[in-house]
Scaffold this active site. Structure first.
Site, PDB file in Angstrom:
ATOM      1  N   HIS A  56      36.808  17.837   8.538  1.00 57.81           N
ATOM      2  CA  HIS A  56      35.968  16.955   9.358  1.00 57.81           C
ATOM      3  C   HIS A  56      36.579  15.552   9.486  1.00 57.81           C
ATOM      4  O   HIS A  56      35.860  14.551   9.537  1.00 57.81           O
ATOM      5  CB  HIS A  56      34.547  16.857   8.791  1.00 57.81           C
ATOM      6  N   ASN A 129      26.542  22.206  10.945  1.00 56.75           N
ATOM      7  CA  ASN A 129      27.509  22.415  12.015  1.00 56.75           C
ATOM      8  C   ASN A 129      26.784  22.710  13.325  1.00 56.75           C
ATOM      9  O   ASN A 129      25.552  22.773  13.353  1.00 56.75           O
ATOM     10  CB  ASN A 129      28.447  23.586  11.681  1.00 56.75           C
TER      11      ASN A 129
END
Length: 485
Positions: A56, A129
């Site tokens: 990320h 997510n």
């Protein structure tokens, strides 16, 4: 120096007399070591980057608020969800998963959807997510999985051999692979995608009664996705396309919004449901557990400084508030440790004292000292507990709800291993154009794999999910469906 003049200063506040020329011995030099401004400037420049996130790394963020639109107090005692109309400030960070900090926004990759709620009972982080499931279901496999998404240690190139070798040896990944390779694998913008908590969590009400819960953020902008060819073009023309789109939309006053829904499962159902409700590679049928509206999230303010806010925000699924607790989800259990530990390494032990992470309620603990402590370090207050000097004490009313633990300690898998039904159901729900897109994407992604045995093993998984699914991938790769499937 007049108070109203915007003078350039050193970090200690001293005015800088010359920011164009180093202090030298004569016109040619050499440079003098007593040029403290030069030394400080170069030394700070060398240290301007904290280590990027292992996953990320590339992200964008925004501030906003969450407003409760439906009474869910019978399920949870969380104060920020306690009454209709209540607003809580929040910050969100969107991200790609596998790429580095400078990677393109429009790659085929899951998107992180991580929300920090600044509640009156402390910060609550929901770190999910844009997909309701994940590739693996036990945290012990996470470092290996992420290694396959990163670069080869010799060539420093992405390695499709590792990607498909791992997936073909981890059939639990099939559901998420099917989603990733579908037309939802490349969102058009960060505003045009759903978000999910992904894991199962536990809600507890004032009476101590618990339920299992899953979170769904539904975009009010509608779902939009990018054609792969256009995505590749944008990656070259404007690799920060998603980051720019989010910033400009908020700047124009087009505030993105999502409705939050939850699925609620009675605790006892976990023992009888046809899929293990704690397995993050599976979803709960909305026919069995319908969506219940909770509230609305609106993003209405851009960060003032990317590094201070988007880069230094630290989100962890272990940041709970009373009324919200963990479930036995093995992937979640590992993340409870790993995320906070990553922040301690990357930003420092005092990361929660930084402005973007600091709770908007009083904080009382005995965590003192450490590098870069930005506040008064607890002053002269009591620094241990229990104590006889009026220092903060524990709050027994906020103990977590008791839960039974049974069994023999061992390294064991989930006891339900149906990795094919849900992936097959998803394939069968797709229209023919959606299926064609999925097959073309998978075939294109698998062609660079050098070994046919890896391809054949993965084709076998597709075939078990749906025979047509497996046959079409096999035909696209010029390979037979494995015998015996």
């Amino acid at each position: 120096m007049t108070a109203d003049k915007n003078y350039l200063t050193t970090s200690t506040g001293a005015p800088v007399g010359d920011n164009q020329n180093s202090l030298t011995a004569g016109q040619r030099g050499p440079v003098l070591i007593q040029d403290i401004h030069l030394l400080e400037k170069l030394a700070h420049f060398n240290r301007e980057r904290v280590p990027e996130r292992v996953v990320h790394a590339k992200g964008a963020g925004a501030h906003g608020y969450f407003e409760v639109t439906n009474d869910v107090s019978k399920y949870t005692k969380a104060a920020f969800l306690s009454e209709v109309g209540k607003r809580t400030p929040m910050f969100i960070r969107f991200s790609t998963v596998a790429g580095e900090l400078g990677s393109a926004d429009t790659v085929r990759d899951p998107r992180g959807f991580a929300v920090k709620f600044y509640t009156e009972e402390g910060n609550y982080d929901l770190v999910g997510n844009n997909t309701p499931v994940f590739f693996i279901r036990d945290a012990i496999k996470f470092p290996d999985f992420i290694h396959t998404q990163k670069r080869h240690p010799q060539t420093h190139l992405k390695n499709p051999n590792a990607v498909w070798d791992f997936w073909s040896l981890s059939p639990e990944s099939l559901h998420q692979v099917t989603i990733l390779m579908s037309d939802r694998g490349i969102p058009a913008t960060l505003r045009h995608m759903h978000g999910f908590g992904s894991h199962t969590f536990k809600w507890v009400n004032e009476q101590g009664e618990g339920v299992w819960v899953k979170y769904h953020f539904k975009t009010e902008q509608g779902i939009r996705n990018l054609d792969p060819k256009l995505a590749a073009q944008i990656a070259g023309d404007n690799p920060d396309y998603h980051t720019e789109d989010l910033f400009r939309a908020i700047e124009r006053g087009e505030f993105p919004a999502w409705k939050l829904y939850v699925q609620i499962m009675p605790l006892a159902d976990a023992d009888t449901y046809r899929f293990d409700p704690f397995d993050v590679t599976k979803v709960w049928s909305q026919k069995d557990y319908p969506l219940i509206e909770v509230g609305r999230m609106v993003l209405n303010r851009n960060p003032e400084n990317y590094f201070a806010e988007v880069e230094q925000v630290t989100l962890s699924p272990g940041n709970f508030v009373p009324g919200i607790e963990a479930s036995p989800d093995k992937m979640l259990q590992g993340r409870l440790f790993a995320y906070a530990d990553a922040h301690r390494y990357r930003v420092g032990a005092n990361h929660n004292a930084l402005p973007i992470n600091k709770p908007q309620c009083p904080v009382h603990n005995n965590q003192r000292d450490g590098a870069m402590r930005p506040d008064n370090n607890g002053g002269s207050g009591v620094y241990y507990e229990p104590n006889s000097y009026g220092g903060p004490t524990e709050a027994p009313q906020h103990r977590i709800s008791a839960f039974p633990v049974t069994g023999t300690a061992d390294s064991v898998a989930y006891d339900r291993d149906d990795h094919y039904t849900q992936a097959g159901d998803l394939y069968r729900l797709m229209s023919e154009p959606e299926r064609a897109y999925l097959i073309d994407t998978i075939v294109g992604a698998m062609k660079p794999v050098e070994r046919d045995d890896i391809k054949l093993r993965q084709i076998g998984h597709f075939y078990k999910a749906d025979p047509e699914y497996g046959r079409r991938v096999a035909e696209g790769l010029g390979l037979p469906v494995p015998q015996g499937e």
